[in-house]
Scaffold this active site. Structure first.
Site, PDB file in Angstrom:
ATOM      1  N   GLY A 179     -16.966 -53.724  -5.511  1.00 59.13           N
ATOM      2  CA  GLY A 179     -15.520 -53.817  -5.368  1.00 59.13           C
ATOM      3  C   GLY A 179     -14.855 -54.394  -6.603  1.00 59.13           C
ATOM      4  O   GLY A 179     -14.505 -55.576  -6.655  1.00 59.13           O
ATOM      5  N   SER A 222     -12.469 -52.068  -8.876  1.00 59.89           N
ATOM      6  CA  SER A 222     -11.171 -51.417  -9.103  1.00 59.89           C
ATOM      7  C   SER A 222     -10.165 -51.683  -7.989  1.00 59.89           C
ATOM      8  O   SER A 222     -10.535 -51.834  -6.818  1.00 59.89           O
ATOM      9  CB  SER A 222     -11.371 -49.910  -9.220  1.00 59.89           C
ATOM     10  N   GLU A 277     -12.197 -43.979 -23.201  1.00 65.25           N
ATOM     11  CA  GLU A 277     -11.352 -44.797 -24.087  1.00 65.25           C
ATOM     12  C   GLU A 277     -11.758 -46.264 -24.022  1.00 65.25           C
ATOM     13  O   GLU A 277     -11.772 -46.955 -25.044  1.00 65.25           O
ATOM     14  CB  GLU A 277      -9.875 -44.636 -23.710  1.00 65.25           C
ATOM     15  N   GLU A 323     -24.923 -51.361 -15.342  1.00 66.43           N
ATOM     16  CA  GLU A 323     -24.248 -50.202 -14.773  1.00 66.43           C
ATOM     17  C   GLU A 323     -24.111 -49.065 -15.787  1.00 66.43           C
ATOM     18  O   GLU A 323     -23.953 -47.919 -15.416  1.00 66.43           O
ATOM     19  CB  GLU A 323     -22.868 -50.632 -14.253  1.00 66.43           C
TER      20      GLU A 323
HETATM   21  C1  LIG Z   1     -16.461 -41.006  -8.670  1.00 68.07           C
HETATM   22  C2  LIG Z   1     -15.956 -42.374  -8.937  1.00 68.07           C
HETATM   23  C3  LIG Z   1     -16.600 -43.461  -8.372  1.00 68.07           C
HETATM   24  C4  LIG Z   1     -16.115 -44.742  -8.593  1.00 68.07           C
HETATM   25  N1  LIG Z   1     -16.760 -45.787  -7.978  1.00 68.07           N
HETATM   26  C5  LIG Z   1     -16.268 -47.035  -8.130  1.00 68.07           C
HETATM   27  C6  LIG Z   1     -16.860 -48.128  -7.427  1.00 68.07           C
HETATM   28  O1  LIG Z   1     -17.833 -47.967  -6.713  1.00 68.07           O
HETATM   29  N2  LIG Z   1     -16.324 -49.343  -7.601  1.00 68.07           N
HETATM   30  C7  LIG Z   1     -15.241 -49.570  -8.396  1.00 68.07           C
HETATM   31  O2  LIG Z   1     -14.826 -50.708  -8.501  1.00 68.07           O
HETATM   32  N3  LIG Z   1     -14.643 -48.558  -9.062  1.00 68.07           N
HETATM   33  C8  LIG Z   1     -15.128 -47.294  -8.941  1.00 68.07           C
HETATM   34  N4  LIG Z   1     -14.535 -46.256  -9.626  1.00 68.07           N
HETATM   35  C9  LIG Z   1     -13.325 -46.510 -10.408  1.00 68.07           C
HETATM   36  C10 LIG Z   1     -13.511 -46.420 -11.908  1.00 68.07           C
HETATM   37  O3  LIG Z   1     -14.165 -47.564 -12.394  1.00 68.07           O
HETATM   38  C11 LIG Z   1     -12.105 -46.230 -12.506  1.00 68.07           C
HETATM   39  O4  LIG Z   1     -11.705 -44.928 -12.155  1.00 68.07           O
HETATM   40  C12 LIG Z   1     -12.037 -46.404 -13.990  1.00 68.07           C
HETATM   41  O5  LIG Z   1     -12.299 -47.728 -14.355  1.00 68.07           O
HETATM   42  C13 LIG Z   1     -10.683 -45.948 -14.537  1.00 68.07           C
HETATM   43  O6  LIG Z   1      -9.603 -46.508 -13.866  1.00 68.07           O
HETATM   44  P1  LIG Z   1      -8.418 -45.601 -13.308  1.00 68.07           P
HETATM   45  O7  LIG Z   1      -9.018 -44.504 -12.544  1.00 68.07           O
HETATM   46  O8  LIG Z   1      -7.470 -46.498 -12.650  1.00 68.07           O
HETATM   47  O9  LIG Z   1      -7.754 -44.962 -14.592  1.00 68.07           O
HETATM   48  P2  LIG Z   1      -6.687 -45.656 -15.571  1.00 68.07           P
HETATM   49  O10 LIG Z   1      -7.165 -47.017 -15.926  1.00 68.07           O
HETATM   50  O11 LIG Z   1      -5.326 -45.512 -14.996  1.00 68.07           O
HETATM   51  O12 LIG Z   1      -6.839 -44.737 -16.835  1.00 68.07           O
HETATM   52  C14 LIG Z   1      -6.228 -43.437 -16.953  1.00 68.07           C
HETATM   53  C15 LIG Z   1      -6.427 -42.963 -18.359  1.00 68.07           C
HETATM   54  O13 LIG Z   1      -5.790 -43.859 -19.283  1.00 68.07           O
HETATM   55  C16 LIG Z   1      -6.706 -44.307 -20.213  1.00 68.07           C
HETATM   56  N5  LIG Z   1      -6.446 -45.694 -20.577  1.00 68.07           N
HETATM   57  C17 LIG Z   1      -6.268 -46.761 -19.774  1.00 68.07           C
HETATM   58  N6  LIG Z   1      -6.102 -47.882 -20.486  1.00 68.07           N
HETATM   59  C18 LIG Z   1      -6.185 -47.518 -21.784  1.00 68.07           C
HETATM   60  C19 LIG Z   1      -6.121 -48.220 -23.024  1.00 68.07           C
HETATM   61  N7  LIG Z   1      -5.971 -49.540 -23.081  1.00 68.07           N
HETATM   62  N8  LIG Z   1      -6.270 -47.503 -24.153  1.00 68.07           N
HETATM   63  C20 LIG Z   1      -6.458 -46.159 -24.099  1.00 68.07           C
HETATM   64  N9  LIG Z   1      -6.523 -45.462 -22.981  1.00 68.07           N
HETATM   65  C21 LIG Z   1      -6.401 -46.131 -21.830  1.00 68.07           C
HETATM   66  C22 LIG Z   1      -8.064 -44.201 -19.532  1.00 68.07           C
HETATM   67  O14 LIG Z   1      -9.128 -44.161 -20.446  1.00 68.07           O
HETATM   68  C23 LIG Z   1      -7.880 -42.921 -18.766  1.00 68.07           C
HETATM   69  O15 LIG Z   1      -8.094 -41.844 -19.634  1.00 68.07           O
HETATM   70  C24 LIG Z   1     -14.985 -44.955  -9.412  1.00 68.07           C
HETATM   71  C25 LIG Z   1     -14.359 -43.863 -10.009  1.00 68.07           C
HETATM   72  C26 LIG Z   1     -14.821 -42.587  -9.781  1.00 68.07           C
HETATM   73  C27 LIG Z   1     -14.095 -41.435 -10.395  1.00 68.07           C
END
Ligand SMILES: Cc1cc2nc3c(=O)[nH]c(=O)nc-3n(C[C@H](O)[C@H](O)[C@H](O)COP(=O)(O)OP(=O)(O)OC[C@H]3O[C@@H](n4cnc5c(N)ncnc54)[C@H](O)[C@@H]3O)c2cc1C
Lengths: 381, 351
Positions: A131, A133, A368, A248
């Protein structure tokens, strides 16, 4: 940071010796297992299979014997998990406990926490989810808002997690939550082991784009947990989480997600590839050989007690590019449209992994974010 | 052993392989002092067994040396002499001191004890007195040839490194022995690929250092260009490919002994050849116009990357060999090949 830190390390003979057994047992256990399900790789959930692996001694195998583990070397564990993934075995049920939560509890947990969780993890009976995100905190993990407030011996937790893989079928979550107010966002964070059967928790699966349910939203409404649910030191959640991320980000699951498709592609192409097919399949194989050496080099560093966050990010980013390239090339090398109903095995696996591929560079940290970590290691920021 | 080797050579190269020396060598001025020092250090004979006059080092011991040769743009045939001497030793012949190179391509034949035919792409050919090659005859034969009597057609790669053709007409070799069957007739091509993979890995380390240092120093819009995320990410990708190439080269050297670990060598050359293009593109982009000048040292490295990636088999060449071998074995042979580091079918295809 220097790329010299990737030191070639061979799998020691005693660990390598396991491979034959693992292959033989898996060949038998999975002989009727459909090709399309092998494409699930580490997303495939089968509690019964995890229990059988536990009975075999292949879950939590690097944990101490005292807790039901096998005291095996990290390389022995590596051999077992890479064989499981290459065969496409359904390992997701116990995967997070085996990779992260178990080692985390062993390292930071109290004796009571170890006794409660580690033996059950090793039996392949206790499943964990991660947990981290939240809706407004993905890449910017230090901005999380879920909060735990101390009430005497208890903590009351309110907030929401999202994208939590397997939350709907796990027993526990290790959650990162805010326990203090500090000027620096990375301070005042703590990790809790949360029993997901407690009142005050709502778990709602989120369908992914293929229609499957792997990940979830998890709501905490006045969830009450004891002081004994904190893992590690109150306020040290950030450093614990960043250390955990090296586990991880560096394992073979970070470059083997599309291996089932590479297998069906090779067979679809047949024994006499044309020049382009031969070239691209050979190039992928070379990349695979090298990623595996890199991943083993990180394993050696983790085994030596180091925190190879930079190297793990390198493996994860190169690995995700590789995993995502396989469906791209597969559709380019054979005139065979992807099919999500009907069609041959290869067409089905192609359809499935084409749709899964976008997640490979999201889960575990985006491209990124990883490149930012790498740049910091190079002294650019 | 390895650490002593690496630190000794790093010191020697830091002192003697200056930009001026490299540029002068490209212009045809043989760096006498540098070569003398290398020869005195004994490294050209490192891979020859002790009983045949060498140091008895293994390939695993010398990967760092070859990477250093790449990192410093070394303008003399140390890697080539090491491989040539290794093959002499592996064939039961004594290692030789002095300037030495090898030829992997050509149509040399040996009959009645004399060699005829031509060899192409001989690294540093015009600068060396002897070369090692394999001549076809009753059995494939390792021959040590003096180039004095041979006809020379000079050629050079993009870095001005000599890659010459020699024509031999009934020349008696200085030494000859049957090629050990375990070694295989394409040993020099495979060995050359392994050398270039490690040299590229070294050159990539240099490229990465030059590029990240420059990005930290060059100021535009009031800040170092390295603080722009777009630049950081390009350099991060460069470092990933550099790390992969280092790792792959290390694996190839570590797994090679009396014969080359063909699968690992292929992987190393494929990854290095791909990385070379990516790295040169990022490095030149980040350096801007200054990096395109003759004055700036970046091109010493990038011009070598552009040639080395094609020498002893390009990305396409080795990928096709590997891909064909894998397809011949079917999907079931892929993973076992990757984990045991050898490909049953690869032998048939490549040897
Ligand atoms: C299949 C799957 C399983 C997952 N399982 C888990 C889980 O078990 N537990 C958990 O905690 N999370 C989980 N996640 C979440 C995952 O860790 C997040 O999706 C990831 O960290 C990205 O966050 P976000 O989706 O909110 O994208 P955002 O953070 O909103 O990013 C969107 C885009 O903006 C870019 N971006 C964001 N900030 C910056 C910056 N500072 N500079 C440049 N670019 C930037 C990103 O690289 C991306 O391209 C899972 C995700 C997926 C898809």
């Amino acid at each position: 940071m220097s790329i010299d830190q990737f030191k070639y390390s061979r799998i020691p003979p005693e660990a390598e010796a396991l491979r034959g057994d693992v292959r033989a047992i898996l060949a038998d256990a999975l002989k009727d297992y459909p090709t399309i399900r092998r494409a699930d790789s580490w997303m495939g959930f089968d509690a019964e299979f995890s229990r059988r692996l536990g009975a075999q001694g292949w879950v939590g195998m690097a944990l101490p014997k005292a807790y039901g583990g096998g005291d095996a070397s990290p390389f022995a564990r590596y051999v077992v998990i890479e064989e499981l993934l290459a065969a496409g075995a359904p390992v997701s049920a116990h995967w997070f406990a085996d990779r992260q939560s178990g080692p985390q509890i062993l390292h930071y947990g109290t004796d009571a926490q170890r006794d409660r969780h580690l033996p059950a993890i090793c039996r392949g009976e206790q499943f964990f989810c991660i947990g981290m995100s939240e809706p407004n905190s993905g890449s910017d993990l230090a901005s999380i808002k879920t909060r735990a407030v101390r009430k005497g011996e208890k903590w009351v937790i309110n907030g929401q997690k999202v994208w939590t893989t397997n939350a709907h079928r796990s027993h526990y979550m290790i959650a990162l939550v805010r326990t203090g107010e500090n000027s620096k966002r990375q301070e005042g964070l703590s990790q809790f082991i949360i029993d997901l059967s407690l009142p005050g928790i709502t778990i709602r699966p989120i369908k992914d784009l293929t229609g499957s349910e792997h990940f979830n939203e998890v709501f905490f409404d006045d969830l009450v947990v004891g002081d004994d649910a904190i893992i590690g030191t109150e306020g040290q959640g950030w450093s614990q989480v960043t250390a955990e991320l090296a586990f991880e980000r560096s394992g073979p699951e970070r470059f083997l997600s599309s291996i089932a498709l590479l297998h069906t592609l090779i067979d679809a192409v047949g024994k006499h590839p044309d020049a382009l097919q031969a070239k691209e399949i050979g190039r992928l194989a070379a990349r695979l050989v090298t990623l595996r050496h890199m991943s083993l080099a990180v394993t050696a560093q983790l085994a030596a007690g180091k925190n190879p966050a930079w190297e793990a990010s390198v493996v994860k980013d190169l690995g995700a590019v590789f995993e995502q390239e396989i469906p791209e090339l597969a559709q380019l090398l054979c005139e065979l449209p992807p099919t999500s109903a009907g069609g041959c095995d290869h067409a089905q696996v192609l359809a499935y992994l084409t749709q899964m591929a976008p997640s490979f560079s999201l889960r575990g940290g985006t491209r990124e974010i990883l490149r930012g970590i790498i740049a910091r290691g190079l002294g650019l920021r | 052993m390895r650490e002593i080797f690496d630190s000794t050579l790093e010191r020697l190269f830091s002192d003697l392989v200056t930009v001026d020396v490299v540029l002068a060598a490209e212009g045809g001025n043989w760096p006498t002092e540098l070569w003398q020092n290398i020869e005195e250090s004994g490294f050209t004979m490192a891979l020859v067994p002790e009983e045949l006059g060498g140091a008895g080092a293994s390939w695993a011991d010398v990967c760092g040396i070859i990477r250093l040769c790449g990192r410093f743009n070394l303008p003399v045939p140390l890697p080539e002499a090491m491989l040539a001497n290794w093959l002499l030793g592996a064939s039961g012949l004594e290692g030789v001191a002095g300037t030495l190179s090898f030829a992997s391509a050509g149509d040399l034949r040996i009959e009645n004890g004399v060699v005829s035919g031509s060899v192409t792409g001989v690294p540093w050919g015009r600068e060396v007195s002897r070369i090692v090659a394999i001549a076809q005859g009753e059995v494939p034969t390792v021959v040590l040839l003096s180039v004095e009597a041979a006809g020379l057609e000079p050629s050079a790669n993009t870095a001005g490194e000599a890659r010459d053709t020699f024509v031999f007409a009934s020349v008696k070799p200085l030494a000859a022995a049957a090629l050990p069957t375990a070694v295989g007739t394409r040993v020099l091509e495979t060995g050359g690929a392994m050398l270039r993979a490690a040299q590229i890995a070294g050159a990539l380390e240099a490229t990465l250092n030059l590029t990240s240092t420059y990005a930290g120093e060059r100021v535009q819009f009031g800040k170092a260009i390295g603080s722009f995320q777009a630049i950081q990410h390009q350099i991060a990708v460069l470092s990933e490919h550099a790390a992969a190439s280092v790792m792959a080269a290390e694996a190839a050297f570590a797994e090679s002994g009396d014969t080359f670990a063909v699968l690992q060598v292929m992987a190393a050359k494929i990854c290095a050849s791909e990385a070379a293009g990516i790295a040169a593109s990022v490095a030149h982009g980040v350096h801007g116009a200054i990096g395109f000048t003759h004055e700036h040292a970046l091109h010493l490295t990038t011009r070598r990357l552009w040639s080395w990636r094609s020498e002893y088999g390009s990305l396409t060449y080795w990928s096709q060999q590997l891909g064909r071998a894998i397809c011949a074995g079917g999907s079931g042979s892929l993973w076992p090949a990757i984990t045991c580091g050898a490909l049953a079918e690869a032998k048939e295809v490549t040897v």
